[in-house]
Design a protein around this motif. Structure first.
Motif, PDB file in Angstrom:
ATOM      1  N   PRO A  64       0.807  -1.224   0.000  1.00  0.00           N
ATOM      2  CA  PRO A  64       0.000   0.000   0.000  1.00  0.00           C
ATOM      3  C   PRO A  64       0.838   1.271   0.000  1.00  0.00           C
ATOM      4  O   PRO A  64       0.460   2.271  -0.614  1.00  0.00           O
ATOM      5  N   THR A  87     -12.947   8.344  -1.970  1.00  0.00           N
ATOM      6  CA  THR A  87     -12.593   6.969  -2.307  1.00  0.00           C
ATOM      7  C   THR A  87     -13.843   6.137  -2.540  1.00  0.00           C
ATOM      8  O   THR A  87     -14.919   6.435  -2.018  1.00  0.00           O
ATOM      9  N   ALA A  90     -12.671  -0.477  -2.235  1.00  0.00           N
ATOM     10  CA  ALA A  90     -11.377  -0.796  -1.616  1.00  0.00           C
ATOM     11  C   ALA A  90     -10.445   0.395  -1.548  1.00  0.00           C
ATOM     12  O   ALA A  90      -9.473   0.391  -0.790  1.00  0.00           O
ATOM     13  N   GLY A  91     -10.731   1.445  -2.319  1.00  0.00           N
ATOM     14  CA  GLY A  91      -9.871   2.626  -2.316  1.00  0.00           C
ATOM     15  C   GLY A  91      -9.768   3.318  -0.974  1.00  0.00           C
ATOM     16  O   GLY A  91      -8.828   4.093  -0.740  1.00  0.00           O
ATOM     17  N   ALA A  93      -8.746   2.213   1.659  1.00  0.00           N
ATOM     18  CA  ALA A  93      -7.517   1.799   2.342  1.00  0.00           C
ATOM     19  C   ALA A  93      -6.369   2.774   2.111  1.00  0.00           C
ATOM     20  O   ALA A  93      -5.436   2.841   2.920  1.00  0.00           O
ATOM     21  N   PHE A  94      -6.406   3.523   1.023  1.00  0.00           N
ATOM     22  CA  PHE A  94      -5.307   4.428   0.696  1.00  0.00           C
ATOM     23  C   PHE A  94      -5.587   5.865   1.133  1.00  0.00           C
ATOM     24  O   PHE A  94      -4.774   6.760   0.895  1.00  0.00           O
ATOM     25  N   TYR A 202      -3.931  -4.400  -6.636  1.00  0.00           N
ATOM     26  CA  TYR A 202      -4.582  -3.263  -5.982  1.00  0.00           C
ATOM     27  C   TYR A 202      -5.391  -3.734  -4.772  1.00  0.00           C
ATOM     28  O   TYR A 202      -5.333  -3.129  -3.689  1.00  0.00           O
ATOM     29  N   ALA A 206      -4.703  -3.023  -0.794  1.00  0.00           N
ATOM     30  CA  ALA A 206      -5.747  -2.455   0.052  1.00  0.00           C
ATOM     31  C   ALA A 206      -5.959  -3.297   1.308  1.00  0.00           C
ATOM     32  O   ALA A 206      -6.160  -2.762   2.400  1.00  0.00           O
TER      33      ALA A 206
END
Length: 260
Positions: A64, A87, A90-91, A93-94, A202, A206
């Motif tokens: 990540p 986000t 799963a986005g 997570a960033f 990706y 995540a």
């Protein structure tokens, strides 16, 4: 030539800032951030992440911090303040990493997580099945049975990178089988396999980012299961998951977070 890491969905007007959107990209028949950008009030520009991709070693590359560092090093229009990070799935997570990288003299940008999702083996298997369904018309019964067997074989495995590597290899085999029967060109086969491998990377990246996403506005679709860290009272809409980014009410909630 270096890989493009951001895609402009809407240019800013005047001295307006930037909204950064984090997602791998919509599936077929799914609304994406391009629709949200078109609906978003205000004058901010909107830019969407382009994942940096995965090499041959999925386990090492699905880090990540690697994703966040690459995106942060190539921020679009860096002279403009980042007003919000938005986000999808799963986005989330960033989100914290990007928010830290984009914090300026006026403080951190607003953060909006839309249908945040915790990644596990069940999601990877579901995405493998969905990718396989694309080629159903070109798969025989034996190959379809093997797809089911692969999902069952990795169902009890806790090693997510190992699951992703197995599914990547199996998807490549399915694509080769289907595209050969359909007479598709080699370059299309390679593109399909590379994109699915990038998507698995990706998702694994995540999954490796754990913990709460602090101080986020949470927007959820009708029946999307939310992670335990989410606020007690998210803005839950009646819109289905695949249509959520196209709902003008979501754009309104994002604008409210920016303006607040």
């Amino acid at each position: 030539m270096s890989k493009q890491l951001w895609r402009c969905l809407r240019g800013p007007e005047g001295a307006a800032g930037t909204v950064l959107a984090v997602d791998f990209g919509p599936r077929a028949n799914q609304q994406g951030f391009a629709r949200l950008a078109a609906n978003l009030p205000g004058e901010e520009g909107v830019h969407l992440t382009v994942p940096p991709g995965i090499g041959t070693d999925l386990r090492a590359d699905a880090d990540p911090d690697r994703y966040v560092e690459k995106w942060a090093a190539a921020l679009p229009e860096p002279e403009r303040p980042v007003r919000a990070i938005v986000t999808f799935c799963a986005g989330a997570a960033f989100a914290d990493g990007l928010r830290r990288a984009c914090t300026g003299p006026d403080g951190p940008p607003a953060l909006v997580t839309i249908d945040p999702t915790e990644v596990g083996g069940a999601l990877l298997r579901a995405e493998f099945v969905a990718a396989t369904e694309t080629f159903r018309a070109h798969l025989d019964e034996r190959m379809l049975a093997e797809v089911t067997a692969v999902c069952e074989a990795v169902a009890d495995t806790d090693d997510l990178p190992a699951v992703a590597e197995r599914l990547r290899d199996e998807q490549r085999r399915v694509v080769e089988h289907a595209t050969t029967r359909a007479g598709m060109p080699e370059h299309l086969r390679a593109m399909l396999c590379a994109r699915f491998a990038d998507y698995l990377g990706y998702l694994v990246a995540a999954a490796r980012r754990t913990g709460r996403v602090e101080h986020a506005t949470v927007i959820a679709s009708a029946d999307h299961p939310l992670p335990a860290w989410c606020a007690d009272h998210p803005s839950r809409l009646t819109t289905p998951h695949d249509e959520l980014l196209g709902d003008p009410r979501v754009a309104g909630l994002v604008h409210a977070a920016i303006s607040g």
